[in-house]
Design an enzyme around this catalytic site. Structure first.
Site, short mmCIF file in Angstrom:
data_model
loop_
_atom_site.label_atom_id
_atom_site.label_comp_id
_atom_site.label_asym_id
_atom_site.label_seq_id
_atom_site.Cartn_x
_atom_site.Cartn_y
_atom_site.Cartn_z
N LYS A 57 -16.51 -25.08 12.82
CA LYS A 57 -17.04 -24.43 11.62
C LYS A 57 -16.10 -24.98 10.54
CE LYS A 57 -18.95 -20.02 13.69
NZ LYS A 57 -18.69 -18.79 13.91
N GLN A 101 -14.42 -14.33 13.33
CA GLN A 101 -14.88 -14.75 14.59
C GLN A 101 -14.94 -13.41 15.68
OE1 GLN A 101 -16.51 -17.62 15.12
NE2 GLN A 101 -16.99 -17.13 17.18
N ASP A 124 -21.71 -13.96 7.35
CA ASP A 124 -22.28 -14.04 8.69
C ASP A 124 -23.53 -12.76 8.65
OD1 ASP A 124 -21.47 -15.06 11.13
OD2 ASP A 124 -19.48 -14.25 10.78
N1 GUN Z 1 -19.34 -14.82 17.92
C1 GUN Z 1 -20.49 -15.30 18.56
N2 GUN Z 1 -21.49 -15.73 17.17
C2 GUN Z 1 -20.81 -15.50 16.13
C3 GUN Z 1 -21.25 -15.70 14.85
O1 GUN Z 1 -22.41 -16.17 14.48
N3 GUN Z 1 -20.35 -15.32 13.94
C4 GUN Z 1 -19.03 -14.70 14.19
N4 GUN Z 1 -18.31 -14.42 13.19
N5 GUN Z 1 -18.80 -14.70 15.42
C5 GUN Z 1 -19.67 -14.90 16.54
#
Ligand code: GUN
Length: 299
Positions: A57, A101, A124
């Protein structure tokens, strides 16, 4: 029997690249107006999979000209400290999007952390306000993996209107928001949606009826050829590392679909890796640009 010789691999990498290239132009125009989209990426602890996702990311941010603010906190970080960080990011004008995350260490309440985010910076789409708005069909941040699945379908020319979409998996991150998204009254949705899960009886009865089958339950190669209708479209959201002694690394990535067998039956299918994964990051960038765009112009 393999009666279908034309199964198509849906190239998530290519579609994600196209989305990112469109964003690149918009970001350049924003930067020319002194508006640099900013994304705070918060990682707590050192879960190896999370580290890989977060790195990817941040790298995409750098590549596109999005400011990325990195916060790497130790696994023993307190809930209070994390809440304080979120409060400061909520009011930081350089930060348009905040991503924490998941999963978080067990001693931290994910619910509390998500509720602390400003819904306007929740790129998100996990804050209850955004989840509620999605269900109501209102303008909101849609979580990135479901948005990625929808975009993969629409950009591959696969219509969802009137189709039976069967989603296997009911997580808050994928299954539930994807169901909400695809049942909406809109051109790239309008589907009839069924959600199956671990307590569904006779699951094949549903999966075999799917025009579009989405596997998002997190069980390696769970969807077998016999569970899929001839000519269906299959979207595989799973990312599972399984042992493979023939590989140098000793393991390999597989999805939630037994790809080799299912491929022979279907009209189109996403691979793992290179299917839904790249789309999730592209949608995160799209949401970050949208968050930055929504900042009121200075008088
Ligand atoms: N953990 C697994 N998928 C995601 C996601 O799309 N965003 C975040 N913040 N954590 C995750």
């Amino acid at each position: 029997m393999n009666t279908n010789k034309t199964a198509r691999i849906i190239d998530g990498k290519k579609i994600a690249s196209a989305v990112l290239e469109e964003l690149r132009g918009e970001i350049a125009r924003m930067r020319a107006r002194n508006l640099v989209p900013g994304l705070a990426v918060v990682l707590v602890g050192n879960d190896p999979a999370s580290e890989v996702y977060v790195r990817s990311k941040r790298k995409t941010c750098a590549d596109l000209g999005v400011n990325s603010f990195a916060y790497d906190l130790p696994a023993n970080c307190t809930e209070k400290r994390l809440l304080k960080l979120i409060e400061s990011l909520n009011v930081d004008a350089r930060v348009h999007g905040i991503l924490v995350q998941m999963p978080l260490p067990k001693h931290i309440s994910e619910k509390k952390i998500l509720e602390a985010l400003s819904p306007e910076k929740d790129v998100d789409g996990f804050h209850p306000v955004n989840v509620g708005r999605l269900l109501n069909g209102e303008e909101c941040f849609v979580s990135c993996t479901p948005a990625g699945c929808q975009t993969l379908l629409s950009r591959s020319g696969i219509k969802t209107a009137g189709k039976h979409v069967v989603i296997v998996g009911r997580s808050n991150i994928v299954g539930k928001p994807l169901a909400a998204l695809l049942m909406q009254k809109s051109e790239d949705a309008n589907a009839t949606v069924t959600v199956c899960h671990s307590k569904t009886r006779n699951m094949s009865k549903y999966t075999r009826d799917a025009d579009i089958l989405v596997a998002a339950m997190g069980v390696p190669e769970f969807i077998k050829p016999a569970m899929v209708r001839e000519g269906a479209v299959v979207i595989d959201v799973g990312v599972n590392r399984i042992p493979d002694p023939t590989r140098k690394s000793g393991n390999r990535l597989v999805g939630d679909v037994a790809f080799a067998g299912v491929f022979k039956k279907v009209r189109a299918i996403t691979p793992v890796p290179g299917g839904v994964g790249p789309m999730t990051i592209a949608m995160l960038m799209k949401n970050t640009v949208k968050a930055a765009r929504q900042v009121p112009a200075k008088k």
